[in-house]
Design a protein around this motif. Sequence first.
Motif, mmCIF file in Angstrom:
data_model
loop_
_atom_site.group_PDB
_atom_site.id
_atom_site.type_symbol
_atom_site.label_atom_id
_atom_site.label_comp_id
_atom_site.label_asym_id
_atom_site.label_seq_id
_atom_site.Cartn_x
_atom_site.Cartn_y
_atom_site.Cartn_z
ATOM 1 N N PHE A 132 0.726 -1.335 0.192
ATOM 2 C CA PHE A 132 -0.087 -0.539 0.077
ATOM 3 C C PHE A 132 1.047 1.018 -0.187
ATOM 4 C CE2 PHE A 132 -2.367 -2.913 2.466
ATOM 5 C CZ PHE A 132 -3.660 -3.674 1.211
ATOM 6 N N GLY A 133 2.029 0.842 -0.900
ATOM 7 C CA GLY A 133 2.677 1.967 -0.402
ATOM 8 C C GLY A 133 3.864 2.711 0.126
ATOM 9 N N ILE A 134 3.394 2.054 1.333
ATOM 10 C CA ILE A 134 4.247 2.111 2.445
ATOM 11 C C ILE A 134 5.204 0.209 2.675
ATOM 12 C CG2 ILE A 134 4.160 1.919 5.500
ATOM 13 C CD1 ILE A 134 0.806 2.364 4.560
ATOM 14 N N ALA A 137 10.154 -0.543 7.005
ATOM 15 C CA ALA A 137 10.405 1.451 7.361
ATOM 16 C C ALA A 137 8.825 2.503 7.924
ATOM 17 C CB ALA A 137 11.831 2.232 6.914
ATOM 18 N N GLY A 138 8.501 1.928 7.242
ATOM 19 C CA GLY A 138 6.684 2.766 7.047
ATOM 20 C C GLY A 138 6.460 2.395 8.504
ATOM 21 N N PHE A 139 6.253 0.754 8.433
ATOM 22 C CA PHE A 139 5.129 0.129 9.103
ATOM 23 C C PHE A 139 5.715 0.268 10.611
ATOM 24 C CE2 PHE A 139 3.519 -1.964 4.937
ATOM 25 C CZ PHE A 139 2.334 -1.920 5.465
ATOM 26 N N ASN A 140 7.235 0.028 10.371
ATOM 27 C CA ASN A 140 8.194 0.069 11.756
ATOM 28 C C ASN A 140 7.913 1.143 12.632
ATOM 29 O OD1 ASN A 140 9.939 -0.870 14.053
ATOM 30 N ND2 ASN A 140 11.213 0.667 13.527
#
Length: 164
Positions: A132-134, A137-140
Amino acid sequence: MVTSAKSAAQGADLLALAVPAALITAVYVAQYAFGLAPCEMCWWQRYPHFAAIAFALGGLATRGTRLGRALVALAALAIGISGAIGAFHAGVEYGWWQGPTACSSTSLGNDPLASIMNAPLIRCDTPAWTMFGISLAGFNFLISVASAALILVLIGRRSKGLSR
């Protein structure tokens, strides 16, 4: 009120251990099962999670004491630090700012010099995987910051319940 304070305490203690343990497990599965080699900043995000696991284990071992509460709070802080590093890393990946020029490789093999010279560089500004474009690192960032905040809220509820 004591029961809700006790359940808040248990929730904080368990989250402080479960979240970093789950995230570390996930990145090692991604690394070794799916071949997603970590860059330098990926490693930076792992170190606070290792510390959080140690703090949380200490908090569980001293549960119900001031030391136990302090260790769980330190675990929450370490989880939040990893999330902050994840936010910085995601910003580098999205091109919002420039990151460090360091890159890394994880395998040294039988001949370390040959392995270093022939190893692919893992770039910090290119996500290894997205959903979803994440990126990871973004999920972390999303998981760690939300979890750290929740742990601190539960610690606050526990403190209020114990002081009444």
